[in-house]
Every structure is written in structure tokens, then in C-alpha cells.
Design a protein around this motif. Sequence first.
Motif, mmCIF file in Angstrom:
data_model
loop_
_atom_site.group_PDB
_atom_site.id
_atom_site.type_symbol
_atom_site.label_atom_id
_atom_site.label_comp_id
_atom_site.label_asym_id
_atom_site.label_seq_id
_atom_site.Cartn_x
_atom_site.Cartn_y
_atom_site.Cartn_z
ATOM 1 N N CYS A 42 0.862 -1.182 0.000
ATOM 2 C CA CYS A 42 0.000 0.000 0.000
ATOM 3 C C CYS A 42 0.903 1.238 0.000
ATOM 4 N N ARG A 43 0.645 2.168 -0.904
ATOM 5 C CA ARG A 43 1.584 3.282 -1.106
ATOM 6 C C ARG A 43 1.109 4.595 -0.494
ATOM 7 N N VAL A 44 2.090 5.335 -0.008
ATOM 8 C CA VAL A 44 1.886 6.693 0.471
ATOM 9 C C VAL A 44 2.750 7.600 -0.401
ATOM 10 N N VAL A 45 2.098 8.488 -1.128
ATOM 11 C CA VAL A 45 2.801 9.416 -2.020
ATOM 12 C C VAL A 45 2.820 10.782 -1.358
ATOM 13 N N LEU A 46 4.013 11.327 -1.201
ATOM 14 C CA LEU A 46 4.198 12.685 -0.687
ATOM 15 C C LEU A 46 4.608 13.570 -1.851
ATOM 16 N N ALA A 47 3.752 14.506 -2.218
ATOM 17 C CA ALA A 47 4.021 15.379 -3.354
ATOM 18 C C ALA A 47 4.134 16.816 -2.878
ATOM 19 N N ALA A 48 5.051 17.560 -3.493
ATOM 20 C CA ALA A 48 5.150 18.986 -3.193
ATOM 21 C C ALA A 48 3.795 19.634 -3.450
ATOM 22 N N ILE A 49 3.400 20.547 -2.573
ATOM 23 C CA ILE A 49 2.054 21.095 -2.611
ATOM 24 C C ILE A 49 1.736 21.786 -3.926
ATOM 25 N N ASP A 50 2.769 22.265 -4.632
ATOM 26 C CA ASP A 50 2.550 22.945 -5.913
ATOM 27 C C ASP A 50 2.890 22.066 -7.107
ATOM 28 N N LYS A 51 3.006 20.750 -6.903
ATOM 29 C CA LYS A 51 3.323 19.860 -8.015
ATOM 30 C C LYS A 51 2.190 19.879 -9.041
ATOM 31 N N PRO A 52 2.495 20.081 -10.308
ATOM 32 C CA PRO A 52 1.449 20.079 -11.330
ATOM 33 C C PRO A 52 0.726 18.732 -11.386
ATOM 34 N N GLY A 53 -0.572 18.810 -11.617
ATOM 35 C CA GLY A 53 -1.356 17.596 -11.765
ATOM 36 C C GLY A 53 -2.002 17.083 -10.500
ATOM 37 N N LEU A 54 -1.667 17.647 -9.352
ATOM 38 C CA LEU A 54 -2.320 17.212 -8.118
ATOM 39 C C LEU A 54 -3.797 17.599 -8.148
ATOM 40 N N PRO A 55 -4.676 16.727 -7.670
ATOM 41 C CA PRO A 55 -6.083 17.118 -7.566
ATOM 42 C C PRO A 55 -6.243 18.297 -6.615
ATOM 43 N N PRO A 56 -7.306 19.078 -6.768
ATOM 44 C CA PRO A 56 -7.529 20.219 -5.874
ATOM 45 C C PRO A 56 -7.637 19.780 -4.420
ATOM 46 N N ALA A 57 -7.205 20.659 -3.520
ATOM 47 C CA ALA A 57 -7.270 20.369 -2.083
ATOM 48 C C ALA A 57 -8.640 20.732 -1.523
ATOM 49 N N ILE A 58 -9.078 19.999 -0.511
ATOM 50 C CA ILE A 58 -10.355 20.312 0.143
ATOM 51 C C ILE A 58 -10.171 21.280 1.303
ATOM 52 N N GLU A 59 -8.900 21.619 1.618
ATOM 53 C CA GLU A 59 -8.607 22.584 2.672
ATOM 54 C C GLU A 59 -7.218 23.163 2.406
ATOM 55 N N ALA A 60 -6.897 24.263 3.078
ATOM 56 C CA ALA A 60 -5.615 24.915 2.873
ATOM 57 C C ALA A 60 -4.493 24.143 3.562
ATOM 58 N N GLY A 61 -3.261 24.306 3.043
ATOM 59 C CA GLY A 61 -2.082 23.720 3.672
ATOM 60 C C GLY A 61 -1.872 22.268 3.302
ATOM 61 N N SER A 62 -0.977 21.628 4.018
ATOM 62 C CA SER A 62 -0.666 20.219 3.772
ATOM 63 C C SER A 62 -1.876 19.360 4.123
ATOM 64 N N THR A 63 -2.258 18.481 3.215
ATOM 65 C CA THR A 63 -3.421 17.627 3.454
ATOM 66 C C THR A 63 -3.473 16.527 2.417
ATOM 67 N N LEU A 64 -4.419 15.618 2.591
ATOM 68 C CA LEU A 64 -4.622 14.527 1.647
ATOM 69 C C LEU A 64 -5.290 15.068 0.386
ATOM 70 N N ARG A 65 -4.783 14.620 -0.772
ATOM 71 C CA ARG A 65 -5.313 15.102 -2.039
ATOM 72 C C ARG A 65 -6.017 14.023 -2.854
ATOM 73 N N GLU A 66 -5.721 12.759 -2.574
ATOM 74 C CA GLU A 66 -6.292 11.689 -3.384
ATOM 75 C C GLU A 66 -6.286 10.384 -2.597
ATOM 76 N N VAL A 67 -7.366 9.604 -2.738
ATOM 77 C CA VAL A 67 -7.448 8.263 -2.167
ATOM 78 C C VAL A 67 -7.698 7.285 -3.310
ATOM 79 N N VAL A 68 -6.843 6.270 -3.431
ATOM 80 C CA VAL A 68 -6.993 5.239 -4.455
ATOM 81 C C VAL A 68 -7.470 3.963 -3.780
ATOM 82 N N TRP A 69 -8.622 3.464 -4.211
ATOM 83 C CA TRP A 69 -9.196 2.235 -3.681
ATOM 84 C C TRP A 69 -8.906 1.089 -4.635
ATOM 85 N N GLY A 70 -8.587 -0.079 -4.098
ATOM 86 C CA GLY A 70 -8.271 -1.239 -4.919
ATOM 87 C C GLY A 70 -9.489 -2.124 -5.130
ATOM 88 N N VAL A 71 -9.602 -2.698 -6.349
ATOM 89 C CA VAL A 71 -10.642 -3.683 -6.648
ATOM 90 C C VAL A 71 -9.956 -4.960 -7.113
#
Length: 325
Positions: A46-75
Motif C-alpha cells: 500500500c503506497r503513500v505518495v508525498l508530493a510537493a504542494i505545488d506539483k502540477p497535476g495534483l487534484p484540488p485540495a479540500i482545505e488549505a495547507g498540507s493535506t490529503l489530495r487523493e485516495v486510491v481504492w483497490g478492486v
Amino acid sequence: MSVLGIDEITYGVEDLPACAHFFADWGLAKVSERPDEVVLETLNGCRVVLAAIDKPGLPPAIEAGSTLREVVWGVESAADLDLYRQRIANDPGYIEADGRIGCTDPNGMAIRLQVTRKRPLSLECSGHNTWEVKGRINKPAPVYERATPIEVGHVVFFVTDVNACEAFYHERFGFQASDRYPDRGAFLRTAEEGGHHDLFMLQLPAPRAGLNHVAFTVRDVHEVFGGGMHISRCGWATEIGPGRHPVSSAFFWYFKNPAGALVEYYADEDQLTAEWQPRNFEPGPTVFAEWAIAGGIDGNTRRQHNVAAPQGKFLTDKPNAAAKA
């Protein structure tokens, strides 16, 4: 057909080196590193990706500052992915790329699905001896010097509309309610049979979207303690714990996370089946924790913080008055 669990999470972070340092201390293995991204994984992949907050392509944040940006569920299979594709194709933010499909949930969080990439895993775990069942014979329980998390077990979000979010995850992906705070919180598991919750959503009196915590499954309560004391020795701050949740029965220890909100070690949650009937609870301190230690345990003294370590070889040792003189 059912979602199997969390395959990957992505944080957008303000201080990438500090976050990478934290998760290495947490017990994750580094997979790759670039100037704007560090990828780590648990024992089962199971992976944890730490991306720079201004990395291009990150999904929009639901709150300001460092936070979770994406959850990938497995099937389980590509066929499952095709069926879920039909269910979410018309939802906001629908996307299909790199073997994943996804959309945006009612709280604004980017969610993705993929055929699971987690590895099957067999681990030796400590048995428990009760009055009726002796699960550990001629073998002492382990003492852990640190934790090596098995997987990301669940995520918890503050949401603006808990009922809409619960309906979305049930209708699109078949998530099942385990327990609820009516109109305030929903504990959901991905399938009828499984651990108490993979997703918990909490609506505050003044509703807002945000991350509450990410929880990592470890082998047993002993690893919760050993892992927490290691993180304490590393200098990271406890939010609360160790302790025990009455709702899920799990033992926990929460730490403040430089990647955003909190992070938790937990073990020994309830296992549920289709026969389980969701319960309703009124939120409150005694519902959150049957017991909990404020400020955690000092990893060096093995006592609460700011409590002196034992002076003798045995707990019953008394200071020698002559030696003092």
C-alpha cells in the motif's frame, strides 16, 4: 464485486523533506524519490505518495495547507473496474488514465479505483490468552522496538454533508454502514465482511471539509505500543494515546503529522459480517475513547511524559536513605 480497501493515498505537502523523514520513522519503506515527490509503501505494498504542494497535476485540495489530495481504492479485477466505471462515468471530475478510473466525491475529495497492486501477505502475529481461549502457548507476547505498518487501514474526513457522502459511497461502491452518529458521522466498511471501518466521515456543528486522520494497521496491540514509543523517541508529538475505542474496539495511538492532520497506529478492530446491524451513538469523549493517555508515553522512560523513570531494577525498589545522605 466489492472494493477491497485502500491501495494508495497522496498528500500535497509544504515541507517535503520533513514529511519524508516522518514517514520513514513511521516505518514505511522508500520506493522512489524525486525533487517534488517521495513514494513510500507499507509491508503489503500500500503506497503513500508525498508530493510537493505545488506539483502540477495534483487534484484540488479540500482545505488549505498540507493535506490529503487523493485516495486510491483497490478492486479485485478489471471486470470490477468496468462495472464501477458505469456507475461513476457521469459524476463530477470523472477521469480515466493509467489503469485508473475516478471522480470527485460530494466532499470534494479526488477518489480513484484500480485493480489492486497490494501484495498478499502472511505475518506471524501474537495470540491472546483469555479465560476461555488460549491463543498463545509456551510463547511470550512480542515487544516491538518500532512498528512496520501493514497497510493504510482507513481514512477519516470532516465533511459538509455526511448523509450525502454515505449515500454516494454506498450507491457507487457498495460500502456498508457499520455504525453511525445520526446526521453527524458514518463508519463505513467496503464490503459486508471486513474490519469495522475503512472510511469514517464526520460532520462538525459548523460543517467544513478537511482531513481528520489516516490510520495504519499494525499486527497487534503490542506493535501499537512499540511503534508509538519509537515515534516518541524520534521526537514527534502525540495528539492522544495510547487508548482504546469503544465503537470499533481498536487500540490506537495518534500523532501529529507534518503532512497534514493526524496519523494513527491501530490494531484489534471488530470484524463484521452481513449479520451486523449498525448502531447509533451520541458523540462524546467516552464514546471516542474507553481510556486514553493524554500526551502519550515517553519512549525512553516508558512512562507518561514528564513522569520520572524508575530508579531501581525493580518497581518495588525503594531509594536507600543512607545513600541519599
